[in-house]
Design a protein around this motif. Structure first.
Motif, PDB file in Angstrom:
ATOM      1  N   VAL A  62     -54.353  -4.053 -58.824  1.00 59.83           N
ATOM      2  CA  VAL A  62     -53.479  -4.948 -59.572  1.00 59.83           C
ATOM      3  C   VAL A  62     -54.212  -6.268 -59.753  1.00 59.83           C
ATOM      4  N   GLN A  63     -54.370  -6.694 -61.005  1.00 58.89           N
ATOM      5  CA  GLN A  63     -55.021  -7.975 -61.295  1.00 58.89           C
ATOM      6  C   GLN A  63     -53.960  -9.060 -61.400  1.00 58.89           C
ATOM      7  N   LEU A  64     -54.100 -10.088 -60.564  1.00 57.55           N
ATOM      8  CA  LEU A  64     -53.160 -11.207 -60.559  1.00 57.55           C
ATOM      9  C   LEU A  64     -53.672 -12.328 -61.441  1.00 57.55           C
ATOM     10  N   GLN A  65     -52.750 -13.134 -61.936  1.00 54.69           N
ATOM     11  CA  GLN A  65     -53.138 -14.289 -62.739  1.00 54.69           C
ATOM     12  C   GLN A  65     -52.229 -15.463 -62.428  1.00 54.69           C
ATOM     13  N   GLY A  66     -52.728 -16.649 -62.670  1.00 51.84           N
ATOM     14  CA  GLY A  66     -51.940 -17.853 -62.447  1.00 51.84           C
ATOM     15  C   GLY A  66     -51.796 -18.182 -60.973  1.00 51.84           C
ATOM     16  N   VAL A  67     -50.864 -19.083 -60.696  1.00 50.90           N
ATOM     17  CA  VAL A  67     -50.622 -19.498 -59.320  1.00 50.90           C
ATOM     18  C   VAL A  67     -49.463 -18.696 -58.754  1.00 50.90           C
ATOM     19  N   LEU A  68     -49.532 -18.401 -57.471  1.00 52.37           N
ATOM     20  CA  LEU A  68     -48.455 -17.678 -56.803  1.00 52.37           C
ATOM     21  C   LEU A  68     -47.709 -18.667 -55.917  1.00 52.37           C
ATOM     22  N   PHE A  69     -46.422 -18.822 -56.148  1.00 53.59           N
ATOM     23  CA  PHE A  69     -45.612 -19.731 -55.356  1.00 53.59           C
ATOM     24  C   PHE A  69     -44.201 -19.162 -55.314  1.00 53.59           C
ATOM     25  N   TYR A  70     -43.306 -19.818 -54.617  1.00 58.74           N
ATOM     26  CA  TYR A  70     -41.965 -19.276 -54.411  1.00 58.74           C
ATOM     27  C   TYR A  70     -41.240 -18.972 -55.716  1.00 58.74           C
ATOM     28  N   GLY A  71     -41.548 -19.676 -56.776  1.00 61.36           N
ATOM     29  CA  GLY A  71     -40.850 -19.484 -58.049  1.00 61.36           C
ATOM     30  C   GLY A  71     -41.181 -18.173 -58.741  1.00 61.36           C
ATOM     31  N   ASN A  72     -42.388 -17.639 -58.553  1.00 59.11           N
ATOM     32  CA  ASN A  72     -42.727 -16.376 -59.206  1.00 59.11           C
ATOM     33  C   ASN A  72     -43.044 -15.255 -58.219  1.00 59.11           C
ATOM     34  N   ALA A  73     -42.934 -15.517 -56.936  1.00 54.29           N
ATOM     35  CA  ALA A  73     -43.181 -14.475 -55.940  1.00 54.29           C
ATOM     36  C   ALA A  73     -42.150 -13.356 -56.058  1.00 54.29           C
ATOM     37  N   THR A  74     -40.916 -13.707 -56.388  1.00 53.86           N
ATOM     38  CA  THR A  74     -39.879 -12.690 -56.570  1.00 53.86           C
ATOM     39  C   THR A  74     -40.224 -11.792 -57.747  1.00 53.86           C
ATOM     40  N   LEU A  75     -40.673 -12.380 -58.841  1.00 49.44           N
ATOM     41  CA  LEU A  75     -41.076 -11.592 -60.009  1.00 49.44           C
ATOM     42  C   LEU A  75     -42.251 -10.687 -59.665  1.00 49.44           C
ATOM     43  N   LEU A  76     -43.196 -11.192 -58.896  1.00 49.42           N
ATOM     44  CA  LEU A  76     -44.326 -10.364 -58.465  1.00 49.42           C
ATOM     45  C   LEU A  76     -43.823  -9.173 -57.650  1.00 49.42           C
ATOM     46  N   GLY A  77     -42.896  -9.408 -56.739  1.00 49.03           N
ATOM     47  CA  GLY A  77     -42.342  -8.324 -55.935  1.00 49.03           C
ATOM     48  C   GLY A  77     -41.642  -7.278 -56.788  1.00 49.03           C
ATOM     49  N   ILE A  78     -40.883  -7.721 -57.773  1.00 49.36           N
ATOM     50  CA  ILE A  78     -40.189  -6.791 -58.673  1.00 49.36           C
ATOM     51  C   ILE A  78     -41.182  -5.959 -59.467  1.00 49.36           C
ATOM     52  N   GLU A  79     -42.228  -6.613 -59.989  1.00 52.23           N
ATOM     53  CA  GLU A  79     -43.229  -5.891 -60.780  1.00 52.23           C
ATOM     54  C   GLU A  79     -44.014  -4.898 -59.923  1.00 52.23           C
ATOM     55  N   VAL A  80     -44.327  -5.267 -58.680  1.00 54.15           N
ATOM     56  CA  VAL A  80     -45.037  -4.353 -57.780  1.00 54.15           C
ATOM     57  C   VAL A  80     -44.145  -3.161 -57.436  1.00 54.15           C
ATOM     58  N   ASP A  81     -42.863  -3.411 -57.160  1.00 52.42           N
ATOM     59  CA  ASP A  81     -41.929  -2.313 -56.886  1.00 52.42           C
ATOM     60  C   ASP A  81     -41.849  -1.355 -58.064  1.00 52.42           C
TER      61      ASP A  81
END
Length: 107
Positions: A62-81
């Motif tokens: 999985v290629q990540l982009q941008g900064v990872l912080f509390y505001g988009n960590a939930t979206l990252l979790g949803i996309e990984v699921d």
């Protein structure tokens, strides 16, 4: 003092810029691919390559982009699921923060 006011303004502007860039709707996952598509430039005998192909067939990169912080960590979790749900045959995920991910390491 002008120096203190300038530094304070710089900190405030940096915070505002970071916040604005973080909420632009940029998805945290740039893309994903099977790990078998990434090849090392190191020469290996055919039996070794076959073993690596078998092991890597269970891995999705999985290629990540941008900064990872509390505001988009939930979206990252949803996309990984969702990615794990749609690729049920894959049992492992590997994350790459490098936008130009390649396998030219001697791994």
């Amino acid at each position: 003092n002008g120096m203190t006011a300038g530094l304070a303004m710089g900190v405030v502007m940096s915070f505002v810029t970071f916040t604005m860039q973080s909420f632009t709707g940029l998805k945290p996952i740039r893309g994903h691919m099977p790990a078998t598509t990434l090849r090392s430039s190191r020469y290996r005998p055919t039996p070794h390559r076959d073993i690596l192909d078998l092991a890597l067939s269970n891995v999705t990169v999985v290629q990540l982009q941008g900064v990872l912080f509390y505001g988009n960590a939930t979206l990252l979790g949803i996309e990984v699921d969702e990615l794990l749900r749609t690729n049920a045959e894959k049992s492992h995920l590997a994350a790459s923060a490098n936008a130009n991910a390649n396998a030219n390491a001697n791994a």
